[in-house]
Design an enzyme around this catalytic site. Structure first.
Site, PDB file in Angstrom:
ATOM      1  N   PRO A 285      -0.426  -4.989  -8.653  1.00 23.34           N
ATOM      2  CA  PRO A 285       0.451  -3.929  -8.168  1.00 23.34           C
ATOM      3  C   PRO A 285      -0.223  -3.021  -7.137  1.00 23.34           C
ATOM      4  O   PRO A 285      -1.233  -2.393  -7.420  1.00 23.34           O
ATOM      5  CB  PRO A 285       0.794  -3.140  -9.434  1.00 23.34           C
ATOM      6  N   GLU A 286       0.345  -2.990  -5.961  1.00 24.99           N
ATOM      7  CA  GLU A 286      -0.092  -2.051  -4.932  1.00 24.99           C
ATOM      8  C   GLU A 286       1.114  -1.164  -4.662  1.00 24.99           C
ATOM      9  O   GLU A 286       2.078  -1.186  -5.412  1.00 24.99           O
ATOM     10  CB  GLU A 286      -0.521  -2.805  -3.659  1.00 24.99           C
TER      11      GLU A 286
END
Length: 315
Positions: free
Chosen positions: A2-3
């Site tokens: 997750p960015e």
DNA sequence: CTCGATCCCTGGACGC
DNA sequence: TGCGTCCAGGGATCGA
């Protein structure tokens, strides 16, 4: 992993599912990823989830006291507070039916007043969770870098200029920009035709601006496509994203560059796998790419990639 | 300031 | 089929 786009996607999902709900109780499993489990356990129950926001790669659930609901006296902090959640590499968060048994790596559950339980599941526990008072939150915010979606050309130049670090290291530095991670750093550098190992201070204005516009556009597009699902990213409703189908560099070692047909290579920059086109993104002197794995060396036709997003090693 | 090394942790890929 | 080994990576930390 997750960015910014993935966290934004999760935030949006959570927002419509849990805002306005009151947290009835907290149940914890392993707690080594929680700043201070006891404080969290003691202070979260009884609070209302007023909003869900994203800050860099953090999810922030704003918690407020409900007037006249008692128990207030036991709370150490009656002012507004926040539950900070960082998904790390493999974290997932979302509501489940309370009756449903916890998954193997579920480590935190927040029972809501509608009977559902907001659960945090994270096999590797590289994530982080914390109950933050306004003061602690301010500290977190204070050390964060600029928002990559909002940063102006001038401010970005200011943050890059004079730095002797490699540009990719700076893109990944959450104190420079908040929210960019390995995938979007590589994608942005490919778009701007800048090699990840190039020294930041050597970039000219034009390159810096091209990079800024590049990550802004890429991040926005990725958000619109609900993020990239590489290994196991799922949003708050358990749905994968679509942006991994649009990656131009990340995870494409051995494949043809979409611009010039050269073979995308991989190297280690800032301690992370970095994918780049050696022709479009001129390789700095003294930087060497990793040798192409045997199996990827050009045969003739038919590239034998597996499922998109399910390549051999790097994910 | 910047680097590399090390640690955290687990599942999946790989080699035999 | 099974088992051991390697590796990925965000971030903190430490020494060079």
């Amino acid at each position: 992993m997750p960015e910014l786009p993935e966290v934004e996607t999760v935030a949006r999902g959570l927002r419509e599912q849990i805002v306005g709900r009151r947290i009835v109780s907290v149940r914890l499993g392993k707690t080594d990823f929680i700043d201070d489990p006891a404080v969290l356990e003691r202070n979260v129950p009884g609070r209302l989830i007023e909003s869900v926001e994203r800050f860099g790669k953090f999810l922030l659930l704003r918690l407020v006291m409900i007037p006249d609901v008692g128990a207030a006296a036991e709370l150490e902090d009656e002012a507004a507070a926040s539950l900070l959640v960082h998904l790390g590499m493999t974290g997932q968060i979302g509501p489940s039916a309370e009756a449903q048994p916890w998954e193997k790596h579920t480590h935190a559950g927040f029972l809501l007043d509608d009977g559902r339980e907001l659960r945090y599941t994270d096999p590797r526990r590289f994530g982080r969770m914390a109950y933050l008072t306004a003061e602690l939150l301010a500290r977190e915010v204070g050390r964060a870098g600029a928002d990559p979606l909002e940063v102006s050309a001038e401010e970005f130049v200011r943050r890059i200029r004079g730095r002797n670090a490699r540009i990719k290291a700076l893109l990944l530095d959450q104190g420079v920009l908040r929210g960019v991670g390995n995938i979007y750093a590589d994608e942005s550098l490919w778009k701007a035709k800048i090699h990840p190992a190039k020294v930041a201070g050597k970039l000219n204005r034009k390159e810096i601006e091209s990079l800024r516009k590049g990550f802004k556009e890429i991040l926005e597009k990725a958000i619109a496509m609900r993020g990239s699902s590489i290994s196991d990213f799922l949003d708050a409703t358990g749905t994968p994203g679509e942006y991994q189908r649009h990656h131009k560099a990340y995870g494409r070692e051995g494949e043809a560059c979409y611009r010039c047909k050269s073979t995308i290579r991989r190297g280690i920059v800032a301690g992370r796998s970095s994918f780049f086109c050696p022709k479009c993104q001129p390789v700095p002197r003294k930087f060497s790419a990793l040798p192409l794995p045997v199996r990827m060396r050009k045969t003739k036709g038919a590239k034998k990639r597996i499922t998109p997003g399910k390549r051999k090693r790097n994910l």
